[in-house]
Design an enzyme around this catalytic site. Sequence first.
Site: not given
Length: 451
Positions: A52-53, A148, A153, A338, A430
Amino acid sequence: MSPSPASKAKGKADEPQTIELISAEVKSSGLDKMRVVGGARLKGDIPISGAKNAALKHMCAALLTDEPVQFTNMPNSLIDVRTLAQVLNHLGMTVALRSDGVAILRTKDITSHIAPYDLVRKMRASVIVLGPLLARHGQAEVSLPGGCALGGRPVDLHIQGLKAMGAEIDLDGGYIKAKAPKGLTGAVINFPVSSVGATENLMMAATLAKGETILKNAAREPEIVDQGEALIKMGAQIEGLGTPEIRIQGVDKLKGAVHDVVADRIETGTYMCAVGLCGGQVRLQNTRTDFLSALIARLELAGVEIKQDGADVLVHRNGSKLKGVDIMTEPYPGFPTDLQAQFMTMLTLCEGAGMVTETIFENRFMHVPELIRMGANITVQGNTALVRGVDKLKGAEVMATDLRASVSLILAGLVADGETTVNRIYHLDRGYEDIVAKLGNVGAEIERLKG
């Protein structure tokens, strides 16, 4: 009939409009729940999706060219992918998401330079459109992002880097308003801290800047390497991928390309932790061990066996008790933040105790109260959590707070006595494709309950 991904690997991408689309509409319900019954050992195969990233950044990179760009091994069913598709479509990109994991994108013309709040608020990765928009279009207005609730961030490193490249940037009404009417210019940018998002954003922006850009203290994550390799296929000149110093020589124009997305190392690590908790043997298909060295070293100390077997990874734990080990999250190649929640969940049943230290995000222990509801013995002080192993967890009704916390509670449910219900599982959608099918196929009793 459209060519297969394999047959297109070295060719040009198809035009998006020639492909039958699957819907980019986001349909996840915040009322859906996951029911998990614990006790099963895991045995069988789990296919690992594309990262995903990496996938999200590849999609943004397609803004940099007017030619079609094609990606294979895309996690097209993820909500984040479909949400970003809506953002990019608003900017003028045609996005084709196929059910076989192929995505074909083309931005013949950028028809809007504004990424509005209503779309961007749903995911933090949307801010990555800022660099490509500025580089190709000379103008961008991007809402400050959502996603999230893991902490700040901040996007200041993105903004400072683009300013160093000649952009004029203001923050106004919750929007980053940027202009570079004469184009971006190469610069030496020294990040005070390693930032994945800023590295990705500025690397994309630099591909069309005049002259050379040097990113110092750049992030080294495998997804950034994968992004850079895709950009090189598009005609970018990039050196130093995977090192703390990336050099980008700007070019006048990028072209279309075909690229296979790297395997998702976080999904890979999540299922490794699942086997560690439940015992058994699982073959993780189409993934690798080299990008998870920090995790694997700790898993092996705890008593989990892991080895590469061709294109797959074998994960095994016999009936012996897990041993408590300590972890500290760090930028790559350190232990991934993560995977912290998943590893902590595994430690709840260890022999002795393990210390978890979180150095990346300040709010990443929100899963702890839910694990304690299930019988875990965890003491939090500041950015550290001491996990003392218990004999068993007990099923309970729990609440997911973010993407990785969600999956950590699923893992806890796999080994808890009785039934666990995980609420607010829209976070899972997600970042994890087909988690019910993947875990169900290796013996877990798990089902999604519609809200």
